[in-house]
Write an enzyme that holds these catalytic residues in place. Sequence first.
Site, PDB file in Angstrom:
ATOM      1  CG  HIS A 224      -9.007 -73.218  24.321  1.00 47.68           C
ATOM      2  ND1 HIS A 224      -8.841 -72.910  25.638  1.00 47.68           N
ATOM      3  CD2 HIS A 224     -10.049 -72.440  23.895  1.00 47.68           C
ATOM      4  CE1 HIS A 224      -9.729 -71.995  26.000  1.00 47.68           C
ATOM      5  NE2 HIS A 224     -10.482 -71.694  24.959  1.00 47.68           N
ATOM      6  CG  HIS A 265      -2.362 -70.309  31.450  1.00 50.21           C
ATOM      7  ND1 HIS A 265      -2.825 -69.044  31.214  1.00 50.21           N
ATOM      8  CD2 HIS A 265      -3.450 -71.097  31.585  1.00 50.21           C
ATOM      9  CE1 HIS A 265      -4.139 -69.074  31.222  1.00 50.21           C
ATOM     10  NE2 HIS A 265      -4.553 -70.301  31.431  1.00 50.21           N
ATOM     11  CG  ASP A 320      -6.811 -78.606  30.658  1.00 49.17           C
ATOM     12  OD1 ASP A 320      -7.940 -78.705  31.153  1.00 49.17           O
ATOM     13  OD2 ASP A 320      -6.532 -77.797  29.749  1.00 49.17           O
TER      14      ASP A 320
HETATM   15  N1  CMX Z   1       4.988 -78.004  26.223  1.00 46.62           N
HETATM   16  C1  CMX Z   1       5.835 -77.739  25.206  1.00 46.62           C
HETATM   17  N2  CMX Z   1       6.073 -76.490  24.721  1.00 46.62           N
HETATM   18  C2  CMX Z   1       5.447 -75.482  25.348  1.00 46.62           C
HETATM   19  C3  CMX Z   1       4.585 -75.696  26.454  1.00 46.62           C
HETATM   20  C4  CMX Z   1       4.355 -77.013  26.877  1.00 46.62           C
HETATM   21  N3  CMX Z   1       3.523 -77.311  27.866  1.00 46.62           N
HETATM   22  N4  CMX Z   1       4.116 -74.498  26.859  1.00 46.62           N
HETATM   23  C5  CMX Z   1       4.646 -73.572  26.044  1.00 46.62           C
HETATM   24  N5  CMX Z   1       5.446 -74.168  25.130  1.00 46.62           N
HETATM   25  C6  CMX Z   1       6.135 -73.537  24.001  1.00 46.62           C
HETATM   26  C7  CMX Z   1       5.093 -72.926  23.064  1.00 46.62           C
HETATM   27  O1  CMX Z   1       4.580 -73.881  22.160  1.00 46.62           O
HETATM   28  C8  CMX Z   1       5.857 -71.824  22.400  1.00 46.62           C
HETATM   29  O2  CMX Z   1       6.635 -72.404  21.368  1.00 46.62           O
HETATM   30  P1  CMX Z   1       6.885 -71.616  19.966  1.00 46.62           P
HETATM   31  O3  CMX Z   1       7.602 -70.357  20.340  1.00 46.62           O
HETATM   32  O4  CMX Z   1       7.711 -72.588  19.188  1.00 46.62           O
HETATM   33  O5  CMX Z   1       5.528 -71.352  19.379  1.00 46.62           O
HETATM   34  C9  CMX Z   1       6.805 -71.361  23.514  1.00 46.62           C
HETATM   35  O6  CMX Z   1       6.899 -72.440  24.449  1.00 46.62           O
HETATM   36  C10 CMX Z   1       6.337 -70.128  24.234  1.00 46.62           C
HETATM   37  O7  CMX Z   1       5.040 -70.363  24.724  1.00 46.62           O
HETATM   38  P2  CMX Z   1       4.420 -69.475  25.886  1.00 46.62           P
HETATM   39  O8  CMX Z   1       4.545 -68.040  25.496  1.00 46.62           O
HETATM   40  O9  CMX Z   1       5.009 -69.898  27.186  1.00 46.62           O
HETATM   41  O10 CMX Z   1       2.904 -69.958  25.893  1.00 46.62           O
HETATM   42  P3  CMX Z   1       1.792 -69.720  24.774  1.00 46.62           P
HETATM   43  O11 CMX Z   1       0.954 -68.594  25.253  1.00 46.62           O
HETATM   44  O12 CMX Z   1       2.363 -69.643  23.402  1.00 46.62           O
HETATM   45  O13 CMX Z   1       0.987 -71.088  24.879  1.00 46.62           O
HETATM   46  C11 CMX Z   1      -0.271 -72.824  25.837  1.00 46.62           C
HETATM   47  C12 CMX Z   1       0.173 -71.369  25.968  1.00 46.62           C
HETATM   48  C13 CMX Z   1      -1.242 -73.144  26.955  1.00 46.62           C
HETATM   49  C14 CMX Z   1      -0.970 -73.020  24.478  1.00 46.62           C
HETATM   50  C15 CMX Z   1       0.999 -73.718  25.931  1.00 46.62           C
HETATM   51  O14 CMX Z   1       1.579 -73.570  27.207  1.00 46.62           O
HETATM   52  C16 CMX Z   1       0.688 -75.178  25.667  1.00 46.62           C
HETATM   53  O15 CMX Z   1       0.655 -75.584  24.499  1.00 46.62           O
HETATM   54  N6  CMX Z   1       0.479 -75.996  26.754  1.00 46.62           N
HETATM   55  C17 CMX Z   1       0.101 -77.379  26.580  1.00 46.62           C
HETATM   56  C18 CMX Z   1      -1.366 -77.479  26.191  1.00 46.62           C
HETATM   57  C19 CMX Z   1      -2.255 -77.162  27.374  1.00 46.62           C
HETATM   58  O16 CMX Z   1      -2.086 -77.689  28.473  1.00 46.62           O
HETATM   59  N7  CMX Z   1      -3.257 -76.299  27.129  1.00 46.62           N
HETATM   60  C20 CMX Z   1      -4.253 -75.980  28.157  1.00 46.62           C
HETATM   61  C21 CMX Z   1      -4.202 -74.537  28.540  1.00 46.62           C
HETATM   62  C22 CMX Z   1      -5.236 -74.224  29.575  1.00 46.62           C
HETATM   63  C23 CMX Z   1      -6.473 -73.541  29.007  1.00 46.62           C
HETATM   64  O17 CMX Z   1      -6.808 -73.641  27.814  1.00 46.62           O
HETATM   65  O18 CMX Z   1      -7.132 -72.901  29.831  1.00 46.62           O
END
Ligand code: CMX
Length: 384
Positions: A224, A265, A320
């Site tokens: 987050h 996201h 971010d």
């Molecule tokens: N890098 C690697 N893997 C990623 C990824 C990334 N940037 N974004 C998504 N994935 C993976 C997820 O971990 C998830 O894997 P699992 O199925 O093994 O659990 C899969 O792809 C599906 O994810 P999703 O449905 O596309 O996205 P989620 O809602 O599960 O996750 C988020 C969203 C933001 C946590 C994820 O994209 C992430 O971890 N991004 C990197 C961290 C980040 O930048 N966070 C800031 C978010 C902004 C905010 O908080 O406002």
Amino acid sequence: MTEVLFEIGVDRLDTGLRGYPVGTVRSSSVDPQAGVRYVGVPIDQLADFEPEKVMHLLLRKRFPDADELASFKNELIERSCLPEGVLELLRGLPKRSHPMDWLVSGILYLGMFETPTGDYEEDGLRLVARVPEVVAAIFRIRSGWGDPIPSKPELGYVENFVHMLGAPDASPHLDRLLRSFNVLHYDHGGGNLSTFTGKAVASGLANIYTSMASAMAALGGPLHGRANQNALEFVREIGTDDPEAIRSFVMDCLEKKRVIPGFGHGVLRAEDPRARVLYGIGEEICPEDPLFRVIRQMREVVPSVLSENPKIQNPYPNVDAATGTLLQACGLMDPEYYTVLFGWSRVVGITAQIIDERTVARSGKGAPIYRPKYVPVDQPHRDV
Ligand code: CMX
């Protein structure tokens, strides 16, 4: 008749409440393509607005006219003085602990050194008015920059923060960056983890300080708010704007199951307009900064790499992706503090949402105490 919004199948359990409608929100909404809107106004149109004007929009649901804006600024100024004792306790905190834990503590101290009135609107305004001084003090005390600098709230909300920060390496652009940074981070719909947590804790009628401290604890997680810290560390690790080197670095990380911070996201399915605004600010204030050159190239390369994995629903930059790079270019070199700046800003939106949920929802009665259902599994009946 009640409209059915969602059918819940067993396969949807243990998915972090992803996408389940659980309440209403008046301050902001997140469209998967267009991003966040504050009270219906797209965020990219607000990025250069006066912070106090946007706060008024979120808290009171309309833009102030000139007199209302002046009086709102006065309301903040009158409430900005910290209760005695808060800074003393901050001085005693262990410097090795993360600044987000300091922020959680600082917000709790605000509520402990002054009996909350119990009126969420009044307490919320006090919290919004006081939190910049707490955040500036966290930087100064924990970094060893010196004693906290006395507040001059008449300078303006963000300008006073920059004054109290007294950052030794601050560039002349810090003020300009933080004004937009502040506005861009105020609110992001109702269901993001920190906002949801703050509202959940407030639903038990905890005061706004305790509720906000819980929200900030949630914001501190690496998936987050702490992603802005991790994003800069990641950009430093890449250290080159060569597209092929970036591509192979990111592919290697994915193979090792590392997340790529600053991309993806939970709701958005396009590039975050807040990221777009921040890239634009970077082009304006630090186009030749070596790390800015890296993130400019990452913006081109990383989405195509992430798109190769069909389970990643959004391969594009989120808010971010650029913040850390811009903050270091403006002289705030230690990424551990970036989430605290995010938290300072987000206090505004979470406050607006807690006030609405406690005083407006259900015709003013407030939403009841949160109690979602968890389905028991693997628990055969046992007599003892
Ligand atoms: N890098 C690697 N893997 C990623 C990824 C990334 N940037 N974004 C998504 N994935 C993976 C997820 O971990 C998830 O894997 P699992 O199925 O093994 O659990 C899969 O792809 C599906 O994810 P999703 O449905 O596309 O996205 P989620 O809602 O599960 O996750 C988020 C969203 C933001 C946590 C994820 O994209 C992430 O971890 N991004 C990197 C961290 C980040 O930048 N966070 C800031 C978010 C902004 C905010 O908080 O406002």
